[in-house]
Scaffold this active site. Structure first.
Site, PDB file in Angstrom:
ATOM      1  N   HIS A  64      11.241  -0.675  -7.951  1.00 42.22           N
ATOM      2  CA  HIS A  64      10.279   0.440  -8.047  1.00 42.22           C
ATOM      3  C   HIS A  64      10.554   1.479  -6.972  1.00 42.22           C
ATOM      4  O   HIS A  64      10.311   2.662  -7.165  1.00 42.22           O
ATOM      5  CB  HIS A  64       8.840  -0.062  -7.864  1.00 42.22           C
ATOM      6  N   HIS A  94       7.761   2.595   2.213  1.00 43.81           N
ATOM      7  CA  HIS A  94       8.589   2.893   1.045  1.00 43.81           C
ATOM      8  C   HIS A  94       8.467   4.382   0.743  1.00 43.81           C
ATOM      9  O   HIS A  94       7.644   5.081   1.327  1.00 43.81           O
ATOM     10  CB  HIS A  94       8.135   2.074  -0.171  1.00 43.81           C
ATOM     11  N   HIS A  96       8.659   7.710  -2.382  1.00 47.21           N
ATOM     12  CA  HIS A  96       8.607   8.175  -3.765  1.00 47.21           C
ATOM     13  C   HIS A  96       9.392   9.482  -3.803  1.00 47.21           C
ATOM     14  O   HIS A  96       9.266  10.290  -2.862  1.00 47.21           O
ATOM     15  CB  HIS A  96       7.155   8.448  -4.202  1.00 47.21           C
ATOM     16  N   GLU A 106       3.663  12.136  -4.450  1.00 46.48           N
ATOM     17  CA  GLU A 106       2.546  11.616  -5.263  1.00 46.48           C
ATOM     18  C   GLU A 106       1.316  12.509  -5.047  1.00 46.48           C
ATOM     19  O   GLU A 106       0.772  13.063  -5.994  1.00 46.48           O
ATOM     20  CB  GLU A 106       2.244  10.166  -4.867  1.00 46.48           C
ATOM     21  N   HIS A 119       5.339   6.403   2.403  1.00 41.74           N
ATOM     22  CA  HIS A 119       4.086   5.648   2.554  1.00 41.74           C
ATOM     23  C   HIS A 119       4.284   4.477   3.500  1.00 41.74           C
ATOM     24  O   HIS A 119       5.119   3.600   3.254  1.00 41.74           O
ATOM     25  CB  HIS A 119       3.614   5.125   1.187  1.00 41.74           C
ATOM     26  N   THR A 199      -0.946   3.210  -5.613  1.00 37.34           N
ATOM     27  CA  THR A 199      -0.518   4.131  -6.676  1.00 37.34           C
ATOM     28  C   THR A 199       0.442   3.453  -7.647  1.00 37.34           C
ATOM     29  O   THR A 199       1.010   4.092  -8.523  1.00 37.34           O
ATOM     30  CB  THR A 199       0.204   5.368  -6.093  1.00 37.34           C
TER      31      THR A 199
HETATM   32  N1  LIG Z   1       2.028   3.795  -3.126  1.00 36.02           N
HETATM   33  S1  LIG Z   1       1.484   2.396  -2.665  1.00 36.02           S
HETATM   34  O1  LIG Z   1       1.396   2.400  -1.214  1.00 36.02           O
HETATM   35  O2  LIG Z   1       0.243   2.123  -3.341  1.00 36.02           O
HETATM   36  C1  LIG Z   1       2.642   1.164  -3.102  1.00 36.02           C
HETATM   37  C2  LIG Z   1       3.741   1.484  -3.877  1.00 36.02           C
HETATM   38  F1  LIG Z   1       3.885   2.717  -4.398  1.00 36.02           F
HETATM   39  C3  LIG Z   1       4.738   0.548  -4.120  1.00 36.02           C
HETATM   40  F2  LIG Z   1       5.806   0.906  -4.874  1.00 36.02           F
HETATM   41  C4  LIG Z   1       4.649  -0.711  -3.631  1.00 36.02           C
HETATM   42  S2  LIG Z   1       5.968  -1.820  -3.886  1.00 36.02           S
HETATM   43  O3  LIG Z   1       5.760  -2.996  -3.135  1.00 36.02           O
HETATM   44  O4  LIG Z   1       7.184  -1.089  -3.584  1.00 36.02           O
HETATM   45  C5  LIG Z   1       6.081  -2.159  -5.596  1.00 36.02           C
HETATM   46  C6  LIG Z   1       4.754  -2.427  -6.188  1.00 36.02           C
HETATM   47  O5  LIG Z   1       4.264  -3.641  -5.765  1.00 36.02           O
HETATM   48  C7  LIG Z   1       3.524  -1.072  -2.924  1.00 36.02           C
HETATM   49  N2  LIG Z   1       3.430  -2.364  -2.525  1.00 36.02           N
HETATM   50  C8  LIG Z   1       2.185  -3.081  -2.582  1.00 36.02           C
HETATM   51  C9  LIG Z   1       1.859  -3.554  -1.202  1.00 36.02           C
HETATM   52  C10 LIG Z   1       2.898  -3.974  -0.396  1.00 36.02           C
HETATM   53  C11 LIG Z   1       2.585  -4.325   0.906  1.00 36.02           C
HETATM   54  C12 LIG Z   1       1.271  -4.231   1.377  1.00 36.02           C
HETATM   55  C13 LIG Z   1       0.263  -3.805   0.514  1.00 36.02           C
HETATM   56  C14 LIG Z   1       0.566  -3.436  -0.777  1.00 36.02           C
HETATM   57  C15 LIG Z   1       2.368  -4.203  -3.565  1.00 36.02           C
HETATM   58  O6  LIG Z   1       3.556  -4.911  -3.280  1.00 36.02           O
HETATM   59  C16 LIG Z   1       1.239  -5.166  -3.588  1.00 36.02           C
HETATM   60  C17 LIG Z   1      -0.012  -4.709  -3.928  1.00 36.02           C
HETATM   61  C18 LIG Z   1      -1.054  -5.615  -4.029  1.00 36.02           C
HETATM   62  C19 LIG Z   1      -0.844  -6.959  -3.787  1.00 36.02           C
HETATM   63  C20 LIG Z   1       0.437  -7.399  -3.453  1.00 36.02           C
HETATM   64  C21 LIG Z   1       1.483  -6.482  -3.355  1.00 36.02           C
HETATM   65  C22 LIG Z   1       2.535  -0.123  -2.638  1.00 36.02           C
HETATM   66  F3  LIG Z   1       1.481  -0.446  -1.867  1.00 36.02           F
HETATM   67 ZN   LIG Z   2       3.675   4.527  -2.266  1.00 36.42          ZN
END
Ligand SMILES: NS(=O)(=O)c1c(F)c(F)c(S(=O)(=O)CCO)c(N[C@H](c2ccccc2)[C@@H](O)c2ccccc2)c1F
Ligand SMILES: [Zn+2]
Length: 261
Positions: A64, A94, A96, A106, A119, A199
């Site tokens: 992603h 990460h 976008h 975003e 982010h 997101t």
């Molecule tokens: N734009 S955003 O910040 O909302 C976002 C993203 F856009 C995003 F691409 C990710 S990601 O981890 O790269 C793939 C989706 O899980 C995460 N990752 C989530 C995450 C990782 C670490 C800590 C909190 C959240 C995701 O992996 C996740 C969400 C909820 C529960 C477990 C994991 C994420 F939080």
């Molecule tokens: Zn993000």
């Protein structure tokens, strides 16, 4: 499997509400920020980042985005202040981004999008035992969003872009130690803040968003290196270039956006 989601025509943001009905919820992210309608709140103090003892672990392509993970077993790298009542631990960051010549942030500002958005995802380890609990509970997460704008080369971003060739394919992970993301931040940390969501699926409405007003400047060449990644795994025959991995702005639904000075 049912929970496959992506950014394509059939599995992209407009289809996410099928498996994740909260996509149509009341505090979804990102949003379009209207600075003149944001409420300036003098009680909003500065954001404080204590990343000096931060421990990056690896850089990965998770199909992603490109993600740098951090050791979060103690409070060695935290964000606090601003709208936050507790310190929140850095878990990962990460990006976008868009396609060549297209924008890929975003959040947008008065309908304008930036080339890309960084982010930094943090979780409230004071109130929650695990990051998973925090990620699925309101205000368990704090995400710091930084816009990327094209211009001169960014003097430190090469530390990320030079490693991208090692994580071209989905599922690739490489060591990435000793990187302190503080070097990526713009000089001013004035910000907008509002209550929103992840997101990407699972789109949990658990995020206190802190969007920094000043963009970081990166070169077109540096940004282009993100587009050398692919959404697909090495074993798959098609190579789908990783780009346009952003969710468009969602309805504000009566929320207030506050502004630090
Ligand atoms: N734009 S955003 O910040 O909302 C976002 C993203 F856009 C995003 F691409 C990710 S990601 O981890 O790269 C793939 C989706 O899980 C995460 N990752 C989530 C995450 C990782 C670490 C800590 C909190 C959240 C995701 O992996 C996740 C969400 C909820 C529960 C477990 C994991 C994420 F939080
Ligand atoms: Zn993000």
């Amino acid at each position: 499997t049912g929970n496959q989601w992506g950014y394509g025509k059939d599995d992209g943001p407009s289809a996410w509400n099928k498996n994740y009905p909260i996509a149509d919820g009341d505090r979804q992210s990102p949003i379009d920020i209207l600075p003149h309608q944001a409420r300036h709140d003098p009680n909003l103090g500065p954001i404080v980042l204590n990343y000096d003892r931060c421990t990056s672990i690896n850089i990965a392509n998770n199909g992603h985005s490109v993600v740098v993970e951090f050791e979060d077993s103690d409070d060695r790298s935290v964000i606090q202040g601003g709208p936050l009542d507790n310190p929140y631990r850095l878990k990962q960051f990460h990006f976008h981004w868009g396609g060549k010549g297209c924008h890929g942030s975003e959040h947008t500002v008065e309908g304008n999008s930036y080339a890309s958005e960084l982010h930094l995802v943090h979780w409230n380890a004071v109130k929650f035992k695990t990051f998973g609990d925090a990620a699925s509970t309101p205000d368990g997460l704090a995400v710091l969003g930084i816009f990327l704008e094209t211009g001169d080369e960014h003097r430190w971003l090469h530390m990320i872009t030079d490693a991208l060739y090692t994580v071209k394919f989905k599922g690739s992970v490489t060591d990435f130690k000793g990187f302190n993301p503080k070097c990526l931040l713009p000089s001013s940390l004035h910000y907008w803040t509002y209550l929103g969501s992840l997101t990407t699926p699972p789109l949990h409405e658990s995020v206190i968003w802190i969007v920094v007003k000043e963009p970081m400047i990166v070169s077109e060449k540096q940004l282009g290196k993100f587009r050398t990644l692919v959404f697909t795994g090495e074993e798959e025959d098609e190579r789908t270039r990783m780009e346009n991995n952003f969710r468009p702005p969602q309805l504000l639904k009566g929320r207030t956006v506050r502004s630090s000075n």
